[in-house]
Enzyme design. Structure first.
Site, PDB file in Angstrom:
ATOM      1  N   LYS A 153       0.616  -1.150   0.168  1.00  0.00           N
ATOM      2  CA  LYS A 153      -0.316  -0.043  -0.468  1.00  0.00           C
ATOM      3  C   LYS A 153       0.592   1.210   0.141  1.00  0.00           C
ATOM      4  CE  LYS A 153      -0.541   0.130   4.546  1.00  0.00           C
ATOM      5  NZ  LYS A 153      -1.433  -1.124   6.124  1.00  0.00           N
ATOM      6  N   ARG A 188      -7.545  -0.286  16.928  1.00  0.00           N
ATOM      7  CA  ARG A 188      -7.892   0.320  15.730  1.00  0.00           C
ATOM      8  C   ARG A 188      -8.862  -1.051  15.328  1.00  0.00           C
ATOM      9  NH1 ARG A 188      -3.853   0.745  10.401  1.00  0.00           N
ATOM     10  NH2 ARG A 188      -4.750  -1.301  10.448  1.00  0.00           N
TER      11      ARG A 188
HETATM   12  C1  LIG Z   1      -0.305  -1.334   6.707  1.00  0.00           C
HETATM   13  C2  LIG Z   1      -0.564  -3.064   7.010  1.00  0.00           C
HETATM   14  C3  LIG Z   1       0.473  -3.705   7.990  1.00  0.00           C
HETATM   15  C4  LIG Z   1       1.713  -2.946   7.536  1.00  0.00           C
HETATM   16  O1  LIG Z   1       2.371  -2.054   8.340  1.00  0.00           O
HETATM   17  P1  LIG Z   1       3.863  -2.006   8.579  1.00  0.00           P
HETATM   18  O2  LIG Z   1       3.767  -1.279   9.225  1.00  0.00           O
HETATM   19  O3  LIG Z   1       4.107  -1.320   7.029  1.00  0.00           O
HETATM   20  O4  LIG Z   1       4.809  -3.068   8.632  1.00  0.00           O
HETATM   21  C5  LIG Z   1      -0.212  -5.242   8.487  1.00  0.00           C
HETATM   22  N1  LIG Z   1      -1.472  -5.244   8.139  1.00  0.00           N
HETATM   23  C6  LIG Z   1      -2.290  -3.856   8.245  1.00  0.00           C
HETATM   24  C7  LIG Z   1      -3.869  -5.021   8.840  1.00  0.00           C
HETATM   25  C8  LIG Z   1      -1.824  -3.197   7.427  1.00  0.00           C
HETATM   26  O5  LIG Z   1      -2.942  -2.301   7.603  1.00  0.00           O
END
Ligand SMILES: *Cc1c(COP(=O)(O)O)cnc(C)c1O
Length: 352
Positions: free
Chosen positions: A35, A128
């Protein structure tokens, strides 16, 4: 053409390989999270060459860019009920915490003659996404009643919102929940997903609880950084992405504006430190394209002092080399700046 974001695919591949190998030797599969770079296909492919076993993104538009890649795709953000049909089309697995949404996915899967896999998210304190522990039984029972949904596993997300650091305690709770689901319902959970880049530090300490068998890695892959404490990961690159912007003005000017100070372009009242006269340059890039606080100049002596939508201002008084209008400055980036740079269509992207 500037501003220009240069993306080194070899370095992405090497970062992924380093992390995926490390995960593998700890019994973990790796989801490469796409993303932050808007799922540019070239970059996702580099991660696959490096050994990522899944591609994961929070937006369906991004998964759509990856649809031709022969690898399981994961929707990270909880689906909108209104996009259930597209979720089933574009994602093999989705992260979920609402039963009505899972029912909508079931309906869509039925219509498409598919089985959709669900990773049930548990909130272990970060606040979250995720169901609460007391609701686990109800959710599992309800999911198991659905004909076209497979309860693929459970997962947790920590640190992103509440800043809660993964530990033997909260991840231990996750594996306890997995064990009790398996026992109570006599099923096997395929995946216990133990978080994101903030869980990596545990691999160098006490390790993760043994039932955890997956991590979802974004920042660690793209910036070579773990996110529990913000430490660099030795053996990875922090310059897979670099931004170059062109100098459009270079002059010696005062460090403090002249006149009554009102509001800046973003409605804040700015404050200035009097450093006397300084050599200031303006770069043709702005807050629309980057976060000024998240840019790391590669040239010694460059100090970013401000930005408006389309201008970035730097104090270059202490730069040793001769700069002139038309030259470019190069920056490494923090997560927020990289996210904006990838998203901004004013920035030219180059893959090397
Ligand atoms: C963005 C996201 C990740 C990745 O997080 P990083 O800190 O960039 O490794 C993993 N799981 C979910 C649900 C996310 O939204």
């Amino acid at each position: 053409m500037y501003p220009r974001l240069t993306i080194d695919l070899k370095k992405i591949e090497e970062n992924t390989r380093y992390l995926a190998d490390k995960c593998k030797s700890n019994g973990l599969s790796t989801m490469a999270v796409t993303k932050v770079y808007c799922a540019f296909k070239e970059v996702a492919e580099a991660s696959l060459r490096g050994g990522a076993e899944y591609l994961a993104d929070s937006r369906l538009e991004n998964l759509n860019l990856l649809r031709d890649l022969d690898v399981p795709k994961v929707l990270l953000r909880l689906p909108m009920q209104s996009e259930a049909k597209r979720v089933v089309e574009l994602a093999d697995i989705s992260l979920n915490s609402e039963i009505e949404t899972i029912k909508a996915l079931n309906q869509a899967a039925q219509e498409q003659g598919k089985t959709h896999k669900v990773l049930l998210m548990i909130d272990l304190g970060d606040l979250r996404e995720g169901i609460l522990k007391k609701d686990v039984e109800y959710y599992v029972k309800s999911i198991l009643d659905l004909s076209n949904i497979e309860l693929f596993g459970i997962g947790v997300n920590l640190t992103c919102y509440g800043g809660v650091i993964p530990s033997a305690v909260n991840l231990g709770e996750l594996t306890d929940i997995a064990a009790s689901i398996e026992e109570q319902f006599d099923i096997k959970l395929n995946m216990i997903s133990g978080g994101n880049s903030s869980s990596l530090y545990l691999l160098d300490r006490e390790g993760l609880p043994s039932r955890i068998n997956n991590l979802r890695l974004g920042e660690a892959v793209v910036l070579g950084r773990e996110t529990a404490y913000g430490d660099r990961i030795d053996g990875t690159h922090d310059d897979c992405f670099t931004l170059e912007a062109e100098i459009i003005e270079l002059k010696e000017k005062n460090s403090v504006p002249t006149g009554e100070i009102g509001m800046d372009a973003f409605g804040n009242k700015p404050e200035f430190e009097d450093r006397g006269m300084m050599v200031r340059c303006i770069l043709a890039v702005g807050q629309q394209d980057v976060e000024k606080g998240g840019l790391i100049p590669t040239l010694e002596g460059v100090d970013i002092i401000g930005a408006s939508s389309d201008h970035l201002i730097a104090d270059v008084t202490h730069v040793k080399s001769d700069l002139k209008v038309g030259d470019t400055l190069t920056f490494k980036m923090e997560y927020g700046a990289l996210l904006k740079a990838c998203t901004s269509h004013y920035i030219n992207k180059i893959f090397i």
